[in-house]
Design a protein around this motif. Structure first.
Motif, PDB file in Angstrom:
ATOM      1  N   ILE A  39       0.840  -1.193   0.000  1.00  0.00           N
ATOM      2  CA  ILE A  39       0.000   0.000   0.000  1.00  0.00           C
ATOM      3  C   ILE A  39       0.881   1.253   0.000  1.00  0.00           C
ATOM      4  N   GLY A  40       0.482   2.253  -0.749  1.00  0.00           N
ATOM      5  CA  GLY A  40       1.253   3.482  -0.857  1.00  0.00           C
ATOM      6  C   GLY A  40       2.381   3.406  -1.859  1.00  0.00           C
ATOM      7  N   ARG A  74      -0.316   2.591  -6.256  1.00  0.00           N
ATOM      8  CA  ARG A  74      -1.306   3.538  -5.730  1.00  0.00           C
ATOM      9  C   ARG A  74      -2.549   3.672  -6.606  1.00  0.00           C
ATOM     10  N   TYR A  75      -3.636   4.049  -5.934  1.00  0.00           N
ATOM     11  CA  TYR A  75      -4.898   4.336  -6.627  1.00  0.00           C
ATOM     12  C   TYR A  75      -4.689   5.456  -7.656  1.00  0.00           C
ATOM     13  N   GLU A 132      -3.075   5.915 -10.392  1.00  0.00           N
ATOM     14  CA  GLU A 132      -1.812   6.213 -11.038  1.00  0.00           C
ATOM     15  C   GLU A 132      -1.509   5.128 -12.072  1.00  0.00           C
ATOM     16  N   ASP A 134       4.184   2.849 -10.533  1.00  0.00           N
ATOM     17  CA  ASP A 134       4.254   1.881  -9.438  1.00  0.00           C
ATOM     18  C   ASP A 134       5.693   1.777  -8.934  1.00  0.00           C
ATOM     19  N   TYR A 159       3.566   6.871  -0.604  1.00  0.00           N
ATOM     20  CA  TYR A 159       2.868   8.163  -0.547  1.00  0.00           C
ATOM     21  C   TYR A 159       1.640   8.006   0.337  1.00  0.00           C
ATOM     22  N   ASP A 167      -0.764   9.953   0.665  1.00  0.00           N
ATOM     23  CA  ASP A 167      -2.014  10.458   0.078  1.00  0.00           C
ATOM     24  C   ASP A 167      -2.658   9.439  -0.857  1.00  0.00           C
ATOM     25  N   ASP A 168      -2.122   8.221  -0.898  1.00  0.00           N
ATOM     26  CA  ASP A 168      -2.795   7.137  -1.616  1.00  0.00           C
ATOM     27  C   ASP A 168      -4.195   6.980  -1.026  1.00  0.00           C
ATOM     28  N   LYS A 169      -5.193   7.037  -1.874  1.00  0.00           N
ATOM     29  CA  LYS A 169      -6.583   6.973  -1.411  1.00  0.00           C
ATOM     30  C   LYS A 169      -6.904   5.646  -0.723  1.00  0.00           C
TER      31      LYS A 169
END
Length: 379
Positions: A58-59, A62-63, A65, A70, A90, A92-94
């Motif tokens: 996770i992160g 990412r969502y 992108e 990746d 990151y 701020d990954d949703k």
């Protein structure tokens, strides 16, 4: 002081209580049948500990992108113990927001399995503002057996084309590090004279840091356990999805090696997963070795981690024991069971209040607390 009323409390240790109050500030102060006089009761429902994902990316993947962005695998070489997963996350990954909404507050994040040694694994708080705030501890060095490392011959550096080649490269570095340790102990060599890659592997060879090994097939697990014994390594087995016999799980248990199992519900997209089947978990339950569960996010969504527990329940496990897999068991394997994984006095007040039994599909978390702070409330 705050409190939640648990109509049912799954404490993470395999126990169930009914109609109790959990009193807390940053940490849990008490669990009592009596309504607390000096604490505000701010939620009521079924209560579980916060969930912990034993293995994810996770992160890093990412969502929203494109796949070119990746950062799960670093392609510059096959042996990279100095690479650190933390620096490719990151916050701020949703996906973090979605995970929090479904009670997953802590993630073990590892580099991918394209390299023989992929880098450092890290445990983070999903609710951290940035990676410095989210960081909790390092939880091992990632390694990989099987198909994945031999599938990367077009990447940079020395690359194997066979499984024996991958193990040969691994052995080269283990032997080199082993010899360096012997020289250090004999000649009191200065650390600055040591190659940084070797220096990073010294804690692994000394058994101070676990080697967390991506491995699926039974023969690859056998090879890993042979190497573990030869070098005295501390390891965890990650995945084991192709294990389709009781004997291999018994062998893992005999070695005292913990397992982070899964993920369920992903596509078995390669030959080394040809025996993957959710029913294989029956052998895992029969043998009773120490195991936790992973999402392998984004392979399966971390927010859906608890949904994977349905397979264990179908195989006869109780709900309270199933909750334990993604709370106490993962906390123990990751070395944070002194503060997380169960609802007990003096543990962190990281807990989830559900509007009903989490094993019923219509139910969901109404309140999520992290270290005593309300970080999610259903609208």
């Amino acid at each position: 002081m705050k409190a939640v009323k648990a109509t049912i409390l799954y404490d993470g240790l395999g126990n169930v209580q009914k109609d109790v109050y959990v009193v807390f500030d940053k940490e849990i102060k008490e669990i009592t049948k009596e309504k607390p006089k000096e604490a505000e009761v701010i939620a009521e429902g079924v209560v579980t500990p916060a969930f912990i994902d034993g293995h994810s990316h996770i992160g890093m993947g990412r969502y929203g992108e494109p796949y070119q962005e990746d950062e799960t695998n670093e392609q510059m070489d096959a042996v990279l113990p100095l690479v650190d997963a933390l620096y490719s996350i990151y916050m701020d990954d949703k996906a973090f927001k979605h995970s929090i909404e479904f009670g997953v507050l802590y993630s073990s994040v590892l580099p991918g399995s394209g390299n023989i040694i992929g880098g450092r694994a890290v445990l983070i708080k999903n609710y951290g503002r940035d990676i410095e705030d989210a960081f909790m501890k390092y939880v091992g060095v990632k390694a990989a057996f099987g198909y994945n490392p031999r599938s990367t011959t077009n990447w940079k550096g020395t690359r194997p084309s066979t499984r024996m080649g991958a193990i040969g490269i691994l052995l080269d570095w283990l032997i080199k590090t082993q010899k360096t340790i012997a020289l250090l102990e004999k000649d009191k060599k200065e650390p600055e004279e040591i190659e940084p890659t070797v220096e990073a592997l010294i804690p692994v060879l000394k058994g101070e840091v676990p080697l967390r090994v991506h491995v699926h097939k039974e023969d690859d697990i056998a090879a890993l356990l042979m190497i573990k014994r030869k070098f005295g390594l501390k390891i965890t087995i990650e995945h084991a999805c192709d294990v389709h016999s009781r004997e291999t799980f018994e062998k893992i248990k005999k070695e005292g090696v913990p397992l982070v199992y899964g993920p369920f519900d992903s596509l078995p997209y390669k030959v080394e997963l040809k025996h993957e089947d959710w029913k294989n978990a029956r052998y895992l339950l029969e043998v009773k070795l120490l195991f936790g569960l992973m999402s392998d996010h984004p392979v399966t969504l971390q927010a859906n981690l608890y949904l994977q527990l349905r397979h264990f329940i179908r195989l006869g496990m109780s709900k309270e024991e199933a909750i334990k897999i993604i709370t106490h068991n993962n906390a123990k394997i990751l070395g944070v069971d002194d503060k997380l994984g169960s609802i007990e006095k003096d543990k962190w007040a990281s807990l989830v209040v559900w509007n009903g039994d989490p094993f019923h599909m219509e139910n969901y978390p109404t309140h999520v607390f992290a270290e005593g702070e309300l970080i999610h409330e259903t609208d």
